[in-house]
Design a protein around this motif. Structure first.
Motif, PDB file in Angstrom:
ATOM      1  N   PHE A  40       0.848  -1.166  -0.038  1.00 18.94           N
ATOM      2  CA  PHE A  40       0.210   0.015   0.008  1.00 18.94           C
ATOM      3  C   PHE A  40       0.824   1.096  -0.048  1.00 18.94           C
ATOM      4  CE2 PHE A  40      -2.165   3.308   2.467  1.00 18.94           C
ATOM      5  CZ  PHE A  40      -3.223   3.550   1.698  1.00 18.94           C
ATOM      6  N   SER A  41       2.043   1.259   0.824  1.00 16.67           N
ATOM      7  CA  SER A  41       2.889   2.464   0.685  1.00 16.67           C
ATOM      8  C   SER A  41       3.660   2.526  -0.137  1.00 16.67           C
ATOM      9  CB  SER A  41       3.633   2.133   2.042  1.00 16.67           C
ATOM     10  OG  SER A  41       2.935   2.125   3.224  1.00 16.67           O
ATOM     11  N   THR A  42       4.029   1.674  -1.090  1.00 17.28           N
ATOM     12  CA  THR A  42       4.971   1.591  -2.195  1.00 17.28           C
ATOM     13  C   THR A  42       4.307   2.015  -3.538  1.00 17.28           C
ATOM     14  OG1 THR A  42       4.993  -0.596  -2.232  1.00 17.28           O
ATOM     15  CG2 THR A  42       6.786   0.677  -1.021  1.00 17.28           C
ATOM     16  N   CYS A  43       2.893   1.720  -3.464  1.00 15.67           N
ATOM     17  CA  CYS A  43       2.096   1.636  -4.870  1.00 15.67           C
ATOM     18  C   CYS A  43       2.268   3.183  -5.400  1.00 15.67           C
ATOM     19  CB  CYS A  43       1.015   0.947  -4.799  1.00 15.67           C
ATOM     20  SG  CYS A  43      -0.353   1.920  -3.824  1.00 15.67           S
ATOM     21  N   TRP A  44       2.052   4.066  -4.560  1.00 14.63           N
ATOM     22  CA  TRP A  44       1.807   5.413  -5.061  1.00 14.63           C
ATOM     23  C   TRP A  44       2.977   6.132  -5.999  1.00 14.63           C
ATOM     24  CZ3 TRP A  44      -3.114   5.774  -4.268  1.00 14.63           C
ATOM     25  CH2 TRP A  44      -3.721   5.216  -3.134  1.00 14.63           C
ATOM     26  N   PRO A  45       4.010   5.881  -5.693  1.00 12.92           N
ATOM     27  CA  PRO A  45       5.005   6.522  -6.569  1.00 12.92           C
ATOM     28  C   PRO A  45       4.980   5.695  -8.061  1.00 12.92           C
ATOM     29  CG  PRO A  45       6.204   6.128  -4.535  1.00 12.92           C
ATOM     30  CD  PRO A  45       4.712   5.368  -4.349  1.00 12.92           C
ATOM     31  N   VAL A  46       4.783   4.199  -7.890  1.00 12.25           N
ATOM     32  CA  VAL A  46       4.660   3.703  -9.210  1.00 12.25           C
ATOM     33  C   VAL A  46       3.385   4.001  -9.830  1.00 12.25           C
ATOM     34  CG1 VAL A  46       4.241   1.280 -10.038  1.00 12.25           C
ATOM     35  CG2 VAL A  46       5.970   1.822  -8.445  1.00 12.25           C
ATOM     36  N   LEU A  47       2.113   4.160  -9.293  1.00 12.14           N
ATOM     37  CA  LEU A  47       1.054   4.610  -9.757  1.00 12.14           C
ATOM     38  C   LEU A  47       1.134   5.713 -10.570  1.00 12.14           C
ATOM     39  CD1 LEU A  47      -2.082   4.084 -10.378  1.00 12.14           C
ATOM     40  CD2 LEU A  47      -2.500   5.035  -7.867  1.00 12.14           C
ATOM     41  N   LEU A  48       1.387   6.985  -9.694  1.00  9.82           N
ATOM     42  CA  LEU A  48       1.375   8.289 -10.129  1.00  9.82           C
ATOM     43  C   LEU A  48       2.663   8.546 -11.361  1.00  9.82           C
ATOM     44  CD1 LEU A  48       1.114  10.233  -7.017  1.00  9.82           C
ATOM     45  CD2 LEU A  48      -0.763   9.788  -8.616  1.00  9.82           C
ATOM     46  N   ASN A  49       3.454   7.972 -11.143  1.00 11.81           N
ATOM     47  CA  ASN A  49       4.706   7.966 -12.300  1.00 11.81           C
ATOM     48  C   ASN A  49       4.120   7.209 -13.485  1.00 11.81           C
ATOM     49  OD1 ASN A  49       6.311   9.220 -10.321  1.00 11.81           O
ATOM     50  ND2 ASN A  49       8.046   8.436 -11.291  1.00 11.81           N
ATOM     51  N   THR A  50       3.492   6.189 -13.646  1.00 11.70           N
ATOM     52  CA  THR A  50       2.804   5.543 -14.411  1.00 11.70           C
ATOM     53  C   THR A  50       2.016   6.258 -15.175  1.00 11.70           C
ATOM     54  OG1 THR A  50       3.399   3.282 -13.564  1.00 11.70           O
ATOM     55  CG2 THR A  50       2.113   3.475 -15.550  1.00 11.70           C
ATOM     56  N   ILE A  51       1.087   6.882 -14.521  1.00 10.49           N
ATOM     57  CA  ILE A  51      -0.031   8.080 -15.032  1.00 10.49           C
ATOM     58  C   ILE A  51       0.912   8.976 -15.889  1.00 10.49           C
ATOM     59  CG2 ILE A  51      -1.921   9.393 -14.507  1.00 10.49           C
ATOM     60  CD1 ILE A  51      -2.670   7.882 -12.123  1.00 10.49           C
ATOM     61  N   ASN A  52       1.881   9.573 -15.368  1.00  9.57           N
ATOM     62  CA  ASN A  52       2.451  10.642 -15.939  1.00  9.57           C
ATOM     63  C   ASN A  52       3.240  10.178 -17.153  1.00  9.57           C
ATOM     64  OD1 ASN A  52       1.590  12.764 -14.141  1.00  9.57           O
ATOM     65  ND2 ASN A  52       3.368  12.205 -12.730  1.00  9.57           N
ATOM     66  N   GLY A  53       3.811   9.130 -17.056  1.00 10.36           N
ATOM     67  CA  GLY A  53       4.385   8.254 -18.359  1.00 10.36           C
ATOM     68  C   GLY A  53       3.383   7.996 -19.369  1.00 10.36           C
ATOM     69  N   VAL A  54       2.249   7.753 -19.198  1.00 13.78           N
ATOM     70  CA  VAL A  54       1.341   7.405 -20.231  1.00 13.78           C
ATOM     71  C   VAL A  54       0.914   8.713 -20.747  1.00 13.78           C
ATOM     72  CG1 VAL A  54      -1.005   6.433 -20.847  1.00 13.78           C
ATOM     73  CG2 VAL A  54       0.383   5.303 -19.064  1.00 13.78           C
ATOM     74  N   ARG A  55       0.577   9.638 -19.657  1.00 12.54           N
ATOM     75  CA  ARG A  55       0.103  10.981 -20.560  1.00 12.54           C
ATOM     76  C   ARG A  55       1.202  11.610 -21.066  1.00 12.54           C
ATOM     77  NH1 ARG A  55      -1.786  14.819 -15.769  1.00 12.54           N
ATOM     78  NH2 ARG A  55      -2.077  16.188 -17.878  1.00 12.54           N
ATOM     79  N   GLY A  56       2.585  11.400 -21.021  1.00 12.95           N
ATOM     80  CA  GLY A  56       3.641  12.050 -21.718  1.00 12.95           C
ATOM     81  C   GLY A  56       3.871  11.451 -23.131  1.00 12.95           C
ATOM     82  N   ILE A  57       2.911  10.191 -23.510  1.00 15.94           N
ATOM     83  CA  ILE A  57       3.123   9.661 -25.138  1.00 15.94           C
ATOM     84  C   ILE A  57       2.237  10.894 -25.882  1.00 15.94           C
ATOM     85  CG2 ILE A  57       2.422   7.713 -26.151  1.00 15.94           C
ATOM     86  CD1 ILE A  57       2.520   6.241 -24.069  1.00 15.94           C
ATOM     87  N   HIS A  58       3.022  10.855 -27.130  1.00 17.43           N
ATOM     88  CA  HIS A  58       2.604  11.929 -27.975  1.00 17.43           C
ATOM     89  C   HIS A  58       1.212  11.522 -28.532  1.00 17.43           C
ATOM     90  CE1 HIS A  58       2.311  14.810 -31.444  1.00 17.43           C
ATOM     91  NE2 HIS A  58       3.436  15.462 -30.613  1.00 17.43           N
TER      92      HIS A  58
END
Length: 284
Positions: free
Chosen positions: A129-147
């Motif tokens: 539960f504590s370690t999922c948030w950096p992975v989750l939010l960074n993955t969202i930003n990574g998908v948003r960064g796709i052109h």
């Protein structure tokens, strides 16, 4: 491209060695029982690993950490890709995710242990539960960064959704996913120690607590140093994995931009052409 990479890896190895030497020299003549010499701490660390229970305690903690990180990586990565792809879902859930991310996760440790017990399963759930948030939010930003043109092209050619996920979304989000995983390792180590301090019969946190209760200051420092060593080695391991998987990302050439000289030549072109056009009637 090779020399900066080698210089970077050299710094990662040399700087910790220099730090150890400096601390060794500073604490060599220490007479305080609360700050023993580094030589005694490393000696207690070696004897605890070879002869004591420190190695088994470390294995228990690492097993919980790896299982928690695996759950966090799987759940955070998949959920992050889904939320990143669907804009409406992202706009609805981002305030809630930001609120949950800002909460102090260490505060959940006593409640979870009191409710679910002191076994390994509650600790693994806390770590996940504590370690999922950096992975989750960074993955969202990574998908948003796709052109957007890449996603539109995949949709126009009617590429199946599973191929879009494997060939477009996952490679595009992988750099941010790995960056979030590196942050999660440090967060997970903190939760491992805190959960074992509150309620556990084994683990590196329990070793530190037991040593402090027995006034074994050197052993307490040895457990603390061991946690730092493990965290640093895990960070290096993730850097190696990132370097192996993201060679295409690190070596990508920057986009070229028109220079000022080139833009100046473009601006001079019409003026030269206009003068030439003015001279044509006179020549005729």
């Amino acid at each position: 491209m090779r020399s900066p990479s080698m210089r970077h890896w050299g710094q990662l190895v040399v700087l910790p060695v220099v730090l150890v030497v400096v601390v060794w020299v500073i604490t060599a003549d220490s007479g305080s029982i609360y700050f023993p010499p580094l030589s005694e701490v490393l000696g207690a660390l070696g004897s605890g690993v070879v002869e004591g229970s420190l190695l088994s305690d470390l294995g228990y903690s690492m097993r919980n950490l790896i299982l928690g990180l695996a759950l966090a990586s799987l759940g955070g990565g998949l959920l992050g890709m889904v939320i990143g792809i669907h804009a409406h879902t992202r706009e609805v859930l981002m305030p809630l995710l930001a609120f949950l991310r800002a909460m102090p996760h260490a505060a959940f440790v006593p409640a979870v242990i009191l409710t679910l017990g002191i076994g390994a399963a509650p600790k693994i759930l806390l770590i996940a539960f504590s370690t999922c948030w950096p992975v989750l939010l960074n993955t969202i930003n990574g998908v948003r960064g796709i052109h957007p043109a890449v996603m539109e092209t995949a949709a126009v050619y009617r590429i199946p959704w599973h191929l879009q996920l494997l060939k477009v979304v996952m490679p595009g989000a992988l750099p941010q996913f790995l960056a979030g995983l590196r942050i999660s390792v440090s967060v997970g180590l903190v939760i491992v120690v805190i959960s074992e301090l509150y309620g556990s019969a084994e683990g590196i946190g329990y070793f530190i607590l037991r040593s402090s209760q027995n006034f074994a200051v050197v052993d307490t420092w040895a457990g603390t140093v061991l946690i730092g060593i493990v965290g640093y080695l895990l960070s290096l391991l993730l850097l190696l994995v990132e370097h192996a998987l993201l060679g295409w990302y690190e070596q990508r050439a920057p986009r070229s931009r028109p220079s000022r000289a080139g833009s100046g030549l473009l601006r001079q072109g019409p003026r030269l052409g206009s003068r030439h056009e003015r001279r044509q009637p006179g020549a005729a």
